[in-house]
Design a protein around this motif. Structure first.
Motif, short mmCIF file in Angstrom:
data_model
loop_
_atom_site.label_atom_id
_atom_site.label_comp_id
_atom_site.label_asym_id
_atom_site.label_seq_id
_atom_site.Cartn_x
_atom_site.Cartn_y
_atom_site.Cartn_z
N GLY A 211 0.82 -1.21 0.00
CA GLY A 211 0.00 0.00 0.00
C GLY A 211 0.85 1.26 0.00
O GLY A 211 0.53 2.25 -0.68
N TYR A 212 1.97 1.25 0.74
CA TYR A 212 2.89 2.39 0.70
C TYR A 212 3.47 2.58 -0.70
O TYR A 212 3.62 3.71 -1.18
N MET A 213 3.80 1.47 -1.36
CA MET A 213 4.33 1.58 -2.72
C MET A 213 3.28 2.17 -3.66
O MET A 213 3.60 3.01 -4.51
N PHE A 214 2.05 1.73 -3.53
CA PHE A 214 0.97 2.30 -4.36
C PHE A 214 0.78 3.78 -4.05
O PHE A 214 0.52 4.58 -4.95
N LEU A 215 0.90 4.14 -2.78
CA LEU A 215 0.80 5.56 -2.40
C LEU A 215 1.88 6.37 -3.11
O LEU A 215 1.60 7.46 -3.65
N ALA A 216 3.10 5.85 -3.12
CA ALA A 216 4.19 6.55 -3.81
C ALA A 216 3.92 6.66 -5.30
O ALA A 216 4.12 7.73 -5.91
N LEU A 217 3.47 5.57 -5.92
CA LEU A 217 3.16 5.62 -7.35
C LEU A 217 2.06 6.63 -7.64
O LEU A 217 2.11 7.35 -8.64
N GLY A 218 1.07 6.70 -6.76
CA GLY A 218 -0.06 7.59 -6.98
C GLY A 218 0.29 9.06 -6.90
O GLY A 218 -0.41 9.90 -7.49
N VAL A 219 1.35 9.40 -6.18
CA VAL A 219 1.76 10.81 -6.09
C VAL A 219 2.91 11.12 -7.04
O VAL A 219 3.48 12.21 -6.98
N GLY A 220 3.26 10.15 -7.90
CA GLY A 220 4.29 10.39 -8.89
C GLY A 220 5.70 10.12 -8.41
O GLY A 220 6.67 10.45 -9.13
N ALA A 221 5.86 9.54 -7.23
CA ALA A 221 7.19 9.23 -6.71
C ALA A 221 7.59 7.83 -7.18
O ALA A 221 7.67 6.89 -6.38
N TRP A 222 7.84 7.70 -8.47
CA TRP A 222 8.08 6.39 -9.05
C TRP A 222 9.32 5.72 -8.46
O TRP A 222 9.30 4.53 -8.10
N SER A 223 10.40 6.45 -8.36
CA SER A 223 11.64 5.88 -7.81
C SER A 223 11.48 5.51 -6.34
O SER A 223 12.05 4.50 -5.88
N ALA A 224 10.72 6.32 -5.59
CA ALA A 224 10.51 6.02 -4.17
C ALA A 224 9.77 4.70 -4.01
O ALA A 224 10.06 3.91 -3.10
#
Length: 521
Positions: A211-224
């Motif tokens: 879920g944290y990874m999806f959160l990062a993807l959703g805000v455009g933090a692809w590398s994060a």
């Protein structure tokens, strides 16, 4: 597993999985990626139901296969849409054509991104298709460590990052990715708090961390997102393998309430498990999980697609993570021993734990934030494939303040776990024994009622229809064929008289008929 009767079969399945996973991540087109995608799904089914003699394991395997097929169907439809509209499935060319032909927020871009998101949600066990992963713990522990913590379940994260251009063209879908991630990490975190089985705690933890990874993807933090995917692989595989050692030592006991005091009898397992737990809890400065989770929280705050609410959700999730993780540590390794340890791990089991423990400590130093040295080596490495995050608010002082808040939250969760589950267990027992506490415990233990809801809406009606339709008219055609064969059998059985002269007469008559047909026809 060396004494298991299915030892060779296990490695056949595992090697098939590894081949499928390599196909998935190395594919340069979405069709080949989809082949690997379905391959890992098949291997997951085979490995979850590895001990198929137990009916529960078979049910868990079928559940995983069916639930992930829902997402895979959406993914397949998305591939048809992309090919018919853009004429290719080569990933690089596909992304270029999508950017050229589809404006931002176009209906086709939204539809394509939404369908790919459906596939990612199913494979990565995110809302609303998260129900299969806790039951997948029926498989052997190495399966949980490799497939259900480090590789297959993060394939959805990989897919979204690989197709980031499509999601950038569909801001509504990208926001949905962030919301799904935030909701999933909270729901799974609460569920992990009420689990008794040590592997199910880790299963819900995996759902939450993805879920944290999806959160990062959703805000455009692809590398994060990919950075957390990497660090999570280290500490979650470590925790699963260490849990496997504990289960072996406790004679296949999974219930943490029946454990305790294992830090003395299993010292290497305890210290490595503690390192993994600290990294999962994002213990500040010294663990890999701190650097990756902090980068996601900072991205949720500062990104142009982020918001305060998403940051708050991530922060509450961090508190829950520390709380349920160290609840697991204190119940398993502290207090009084309730069972005799019957197994001591050898070097073959200790060595992977030590290697993963080291990586769980030092794996985060490849991405240091501005406040701690400013060495974004991982982001620079990923820069050729993934765009940088668009920061719109925040400065180094704000980042430092948010880091301090996150660190305090993480340490507070550890302290609360120490207080409730080691120092003063009666407080936790009293809260769990209250009317509200018991109701919440049942609700969270059952995964927020999703299984119950799906049984009511889909499973039970389907079973009822199958039973009601078991004698439909289509079956009557095949029943008729069977009945005709039965009648012919009985008719022919009358010729079995046992009288040789009648048999000879029949042969002669048959020969005359055959010759007549040949001559006259």
């Amino acid at each position: 597993m060396i004494d298991d009767v299915g030892y060779s079969r296990f490695f056949a399945y595992m090697n098939l999985f590894v081949g499928s996973m390599l196909t998935l991540v190395l594919a340069d087109n979405l069709l080949l990626l989809y082949l690997g995608w379905e391959g890992v799904g098949l291997c997951s089914y085979l490995l979850i139901g590895f001990w198929y003699q137990e009916p529960a394991n078979g049910r868990a395997a079928r559940k995983a296969f069916i639930v992930t097929r829902i997402g895979d169907t959406a993914f397949a439809i998305g591939l048809f849409l992309l090919f018919t509209q853009l004429g290719t499935l080569q990933i690089q060319e596909l992304m270029q054509r999508a950017a050229q032909h589809w404006p931002v927020s176009s209906p086709l871009a939204i539809a394509a991104a939404a369908l790919l998101l459906g596939g990612a949600v199913g494979k990565s066990a995110q809302l609303p298709l998260q129900t299969w992963l806790p039951d997948a713990m029926a498989g052997p522990t190495p399966v949980s460590a490799l497939i259900h913590a480090a590789t297959m379940v993060t394939a959805g994260v990989y897919l979204i990052a690989r197709a980031h251009v499509l999601f950038s063209l569909a801001p509504a879908v990208q926001l949905t990715v962030a919301v799904i991630g935030a909701a999933t990490l909270l729901l799974a975190g609460f569920s992990a708090l009420s689990q008794r089985d040590i592997k199910r705690v880790l299963a819900y933890s995996t759902i939450s961390q993805i879920g944290y990874m999806f959160l990062a993807l959703g805000v455009g933090a692809w590398s994060a997102a990919i950075f957390h995917l990497m660090t999570h692989a280290f500490f979650k595989a470590l925790l699963f393998l260490a849990a496997g050692v504990v289960i072996l030592a406790m004679h296949e006991e999974h219930d943490m309430r029946k454990m305790g005091g294992l830090r003395r009898s299993l010292p290497v397992t305890f210290w490595t498990f503690l390192i993994g737990a600290a990294s999962l809890s994002a213990l500040p400065l010294v663990t890999a999980g701190f650097f990756s989770k902090d980068l996601i929280l900072w991205s949720a705050w500062s990104s142009s697609s982020g918001s305060t609410w998403l940051w708050v959700a991530g922060l509450v999730g961090a508190l829950l993570t520390s709380l349920y993780t160290f609840r697991m540590v204190f119940l398993t390794f502290f207090g009084e021993a309730k069972h005799e340890v019957i197994y001591a791990p050898g070097i073959r089991l200790r060595l992977p734990l030590i290697v993963l423990a080291v990586l769980s400590l030092v794996g985060g130093f490849v991405e240091l934030p501005h406040t701690l040295g400013d060495r974004p080596l991982f982001s620079e490495f990923m820069g050729s494939a993934l765009p940088a995050l668009n920061y719109v608010r925040g400065d180094p002082r704000t980042e430092l303040a948010l880091q301090i808040i996150a660190a305090v939250v993480s340490i507070s969760g550890i302290y609360l776990a120490y207080l409730f589950f080691l120092r003063r267990r009666r407080i936790a027992e009293g809260l769990a024994g209250s009317t509200l506490g018991a109701a919440l415990d049942r609700f969270w233990f059952g995964g927020w009622g999703f299984d119950w809801l799906y049984n009511k809406l889909f499973v039970n009606p389907y079973v009822w229809l199958a039973r009601a339709n078991k004698d439909d008219f289509i079956d009557s055609f095949y029943d008729g064929i069977a009945k005709l064969n039965e009648v012919l059998y009985r008719a022919l059985s009358w010729t079995e008289t046992g009288k040789v002269r009648w048999y000879m007469a029949g042969i002669a008559l048959g020969a005359i008929v055959a010759i007549a047909i040949t001559v006259f026809l």
